[in-house]
Design a protein around this motif. Structure first.
Motif, PDB file in Angstrom:
ATOM      1  N   THR A  38       0.720  -1.030  -0.033  1.00 40.36           N
ATOM      2  CA  THR A  38      -0.003  -0.029  -0.049  1.00 40.36           C
ATOM      3  C   THR A  38       0.919   1.264  -0.012  1.00 40.36           C
ATOM      4  O   THR A  38       2.233   1.264   0.035  1.00 40.36           O
ATOM      5  CB  THR A  38      -0.859   0.090   1.263  1.00 40.36           C
ATOM      6  N   PRO A  42      -0.770   6.864   4.912  1.00 40.62           N
ATOM      7  CA  PRO A  42      -2.077   7.003   4.601  1.00 40.62           C
ATOM      8  C   PRO A  42      -2.736   8.523   4.598  1.00 40.62           C
ATOM      9  O   PRO A  42      -1.849   9.330   5.351  1.00 40.62           O
ATOM     10  CB  PRO A  42      -2.545   6.185   5.513  1.00 40.62           C
ATOM     11  N   GLN A  44      -4.680  11.498   6.273  1.00 39.22           N
ATOM     12  CA  GLN A  44      -4.975  11.859   7.851  1.00 39.22           C
ATOM     13  C   GLN A  44      -6.473  11.346   7.889  1.00 39.22           C
ATOM     14  O   GLN A  44      -6.899  10.702   8.867  1.00 39.22           O
ATOM     15  CB  GLN A  44      -4.752  13.312   8.226  1.00 39.22           C
ATOM     16  N   LYS A  46      -8.386   9.258   6.605  1.00 37.82           N
ATOM     17  CA  LYS A  46      -8.622   7.965   6.294  1.00 37.82           C
ATOM     18  C   LYS A  46      -8.519   7.066   7.655  1.00 37.82           C
ATOM     19  O   LYS A  46      -9.369   6.199   7.840  1.00 37.82           O
ATOM     20  CB  LYS A  46      -7.619   7.191   5.416  1.00 37.82           C
ATOM     21  N   LEU A  47      -7.837   7.665   8.493  1.00 35.66           N
ATOM     22  CA  LEU A  47      -7.468   7.057  10.079  1.00 35.66           C
ATOM     23  C   LEU A  47      -8.232   7.575  11.167  1.00 35.66           C
ATOM     24  O   LEU A  47      -8.062   7.503  12.235  1.00 35.66           O
ATOM     25  CB  LEU A  47      -6.101   7.119  10.354  1.00 35.66           C
ATOM     26  N   ALA A 145       0.504  11.467  10.060  1.00 41.44           N
ATOM     27  CA  ALA A 145      -0.287  10.401   9.723  1.00 41.44           C
ATOM     28  C   ALA A 145      -1.193   9.918  10.672  1.00 41.44           C
ATOM     29  O   ALA A 145      -2.390   9.257  10.204  1.00 41.44           O
ATOM     30  CB  ALA A 145       0.916   9.467   9.274  1.00 41.44           C
ATOM     31  N   VAL A 221      -5.051  -0.568  12.117  1.00 40.57           N
ATOM     32  CA  VAL A 221      -4.355  -0.101  10.987  1.00 40.57           C
ATOM     33  C   VAL A 221      -3.009  -0.099  11.463  1.00 40.57           C
ATOM     34  O   VAL A 221      -2.766   0.510  12.541  1.00 40.57           O
ATOM     35  CB  VAL A 221      -4.645   1.251  10.416  1.00 40.57           C
ATOM     36  N   LEU A 223       1.041   0.971  10.974  1.00 40.92           N
ATOM     37  CA  LEU A 223       2.068   1.900  10.434  1.00 40.92           C
ATOM     38  C   LEU A 223       3.675   1.388  10.673  1.00 40.92           C
ATOM     39  O   LEU A 223       3.868   1.487  11.876  1.00 40.92           O
ATOM     40  CB  LEU A 223       2.089   3.426  10.912  1.00 40.92           C
ATOM     41  N   GLU A 240      -4.812  -3.279   7.587  1.00 40.96           N
ATOM     42  CA  GLU A 240      -4.236  -2.656   6.393  1.00 40.96           C
ATOM     43  C   GLU A 240      -3.089  -2.182   7.015  1.00 40.96           C
ATOM     44  O   GLU A 240      -2.901  -1.836   8.099  1.00 40.96           O
ATOM     45  CB  GLU A 240      -5.014  -1.429   5.824  1.00 40.96           C
ATOM     46  N   TYR A 242       0.749   0.078   6.399  1.00 35.96           N
ATOM     47  CA  TYR A 242       1.394   0.912   5.458  1.00 35.96           C
ATOM     48  C   TYR A 242       2.686   0.912   5.876  1.00 35.96           C
ATOM     49  O   TYR A 242       3.334   1.251   6.897  1.00 35.96           O
ATOM     50  CB  TYR A 242       0.735   2.534   5.802  1.00 35.96           C
TER      51      TYR A 242
END
Length: 538
Positions: A38, A42, A44, A46-47, A145, A221, A223, A240, A242
């Protein structure tokens, strides 16, 4: 000691338990195949309100990140300079251990830095001294992020949990921190770091709990840094992930101070620089000379008149910058010949009143609250201890002012950063006008302030130990404190005057005025109200 139940939601606890097991070497694979990579970071939004699991060293901190300065800070600040010297001497050997594995290197660093230290003191230093240096390494893009995330769980693999937990929770609003623990016996660390393969959490019904954790963790999610130990873990159990590459991270910028999620007003510790290996070598090489300078300078200012001690201090590297002198008109001198002047200054170190006296080239009296008896004994100027009783303190200060010049620091405690704490309004009731004095200090190696009661008497010596300590003194225009004609006096008027003087000093220094108090500072840094043995009682 029985731990209190966590206040976090059950889903967050499940994520935490899963990450702990994963860090200890228990990786559970899904049967699905790996997904395509991905984007690195991401958006901002989106989270927003989601649960985010972040790799501290891989995502949040800038690269390359050296762990040595932070272990050196623990060794010196929570231990002693001798412990720091031991760590410095052993560091080349510890680096060789990296050839045998990063885990062995980390365990050795922990053993040297933590063995025998009190748990309470390490926790205090981790909250009071380390955040300033950690914040300098935060990547702006990495923080932005997840700044809108609902719940953030931080995972560290390069540091024990105790070193980063205070910084992450207090200044970055992280909800929980997962990391390796150090064994504590009778309130002291024994230097044993948990094995990477050992399970950090052992809970009955492991197989049944795994089913629950898999379903719960699908909502998180991740990171992470690509290729790190945590990359595989996050990609397996988060919905997901990143992954950031080294090339992506090189373009990330340090977080500016004006974008800190929480402003850094207070911090503690003696070291005013980040003790990298070569910086630490320079410090220990300089230290014997610094001790000699501190003794020589202290003796000069304590025994010699200012017209001799100030130039002598300048020869040794001390710098004093007098920006403007006080303006006394002849009429004022004649009308107040038998009355002293009231000088109001911001508080940088215990040497503030001495610096004001040197700038005036005449004796003054300083009033004190929480100054150790040793500091009062060796002070080259007259000092008077206050009682924290408003009426009694006012009576004492009026009597002192009637006999000569008086210096007060209404903040009540020192502040290292570019902020002014709230001014106590008592000084505004003592005279019809006050003389504000703006003070600014610069040090290159050691801070001359501390919140540790047993070490406060050493504050002036640490300031004198710097190779080029500097004081900037600016005598400002007088401020009228008496109520104007038709204006109501009383305590409300005194508060307005105190705020006015605070603003005048803030504008002269370029500082930001706050409503924080001495109690706020000591509760944050030391867990007490900032009194030392010998303080007068209310």
């Amino acid at each position: 000691m029985v731990k209190k139940p966590s206040a976090f939601p059950k889903s967050l606890l499940s994520v935490r338990r899963l990450l702990r097991r994963s860090l200890s070497g228990r990786h559970y694979r899904r049967t699905t195949s790996a997904t395509a990579r991905t984007p690195a970071a991401p958006p901002q939004d989106k989270l927003h309100d989601q649960t985010v699991v972040v790799d501290v060293e891989g995502w949040l901190m800038r690269s390359p990140l050296s762990t040595f300065p932070y272990f050196m800070l623990i060794a010196v600040e929570a231990g002693s300079f001798l412990r720091g010297l031991l760590l410095l001497l052993l560091y080349p050997v510890l680096l060789c251990l990296c050839l045998l594995g990063d885990d062995l290197y980390l365990k050795a660093m922990v053993m040297v830095s933590f063995f025998g230290l009190r748990e309470k003191e390490v926790v205090r230093i981790s909250k009071a001294a380390l955040p300033k240096f950690f914040m300098e390494e935060v990547a702006m893009e990495g923080l932005e992020a997840f700044k809108k995330a609902g719940t953030v769980v931080a995972v560290t693999t390069a540091f024990p949990r105790v070193m980063v937990e205070g910084f992450l929770k207090e200044y970055l609003d992280v909800h929980d921190v997962v990391g390796r623990e150090i064994t504590v016996v009778a309130g002291r660390y024994v230097g044993h770091l948990e094995e990477e393969e050992a399970s950090m959490v052992r809970v009955g019904g492991f197989l049944e709990e795994m089913d629950e954790m898999k379903s719960k963790c699908d909502g998180a999610v991740g990171l992470v840094m690509m290729g790190s130990r945590l990359h595989h873990v996050f990609s397996q159990y988060c919905k997901e992930t990143y992954a950031l590459t080294e090339a992506d991270k090189k373009a990330w910028q340090p977080l500016p101070t004006d974008k800190y999620p929480k402003r850094l007003v207070f911090h503690d510790g003696r070291l005013a620089f980040k003790p990298t290996f070569f910086a630490a070598v320079a410090m220990y090489t300089y230290l014997p000379w610094g001790i000699f300078l501190a003794i020589f300078r202290s003796a000069a200012f304590g025994l010699l008149p200012y017209r001799i001690s100030v130039p002598l201090g300048a020869v040794t590297g001390m710098r004093s910058r007098l920006i403007a002198g006080p303006r006394h008109d002849a009429a004022a001198k004649k009308s107040k010949a038998a009355e002293g002047r009231l000088y109001v200054c911001n508080h940088r170190t215990l040497l503030d009143p001495i610096t004001v006296a040197a700038g005036l080239n005449k004796p003054v009296t300083a009033v004190t609250y929480s100054v150790s008896p040793v500091s009062e004994l060796i002070a080259p100027i007259r000092t008077a201890r206050l009682t924290r009783d408003r009426n009694e303190d006012r009576r004492r200060m009026e009597a002192l002012l009637a006999r000569g010049d008086l210096v007060v620091c209404p903040e009540g405690t020192t502040c290292r950063e570019r902020f002014l704490l709230r001014f106590s309004p008592l000084f505004a009731e003592l005279a019809g006008e006050v003389n504000p004095v703006a003070l600014e200090t610069r040090v290159d190696m050691f801070y001359g302030t501390s919140t540790k009661p047993a070490a406060k008497w050493m504050d002036p010596f640490y300031f004198m130990m710097n190779s080029r300590p500097e004081y900037r003194i600016e005598f400002l225009e007088r401020v009228v404190t008496a109520p104007a004609e038709g204006e109501e006096g009383g305590h409300g008027h005194s508060i307005r005057v105190a705020n006015q003087v605070q603003l005048v000093l803030a504008e002269a220094l370029g500082y930001k005025p706050t409503q924080l108090t001495r109690k706020d500072k000591y509760m944050v840094l030391a867990g007490n109200e900032g009194t030392v043995k010998g303080d007068a009682k209310k």
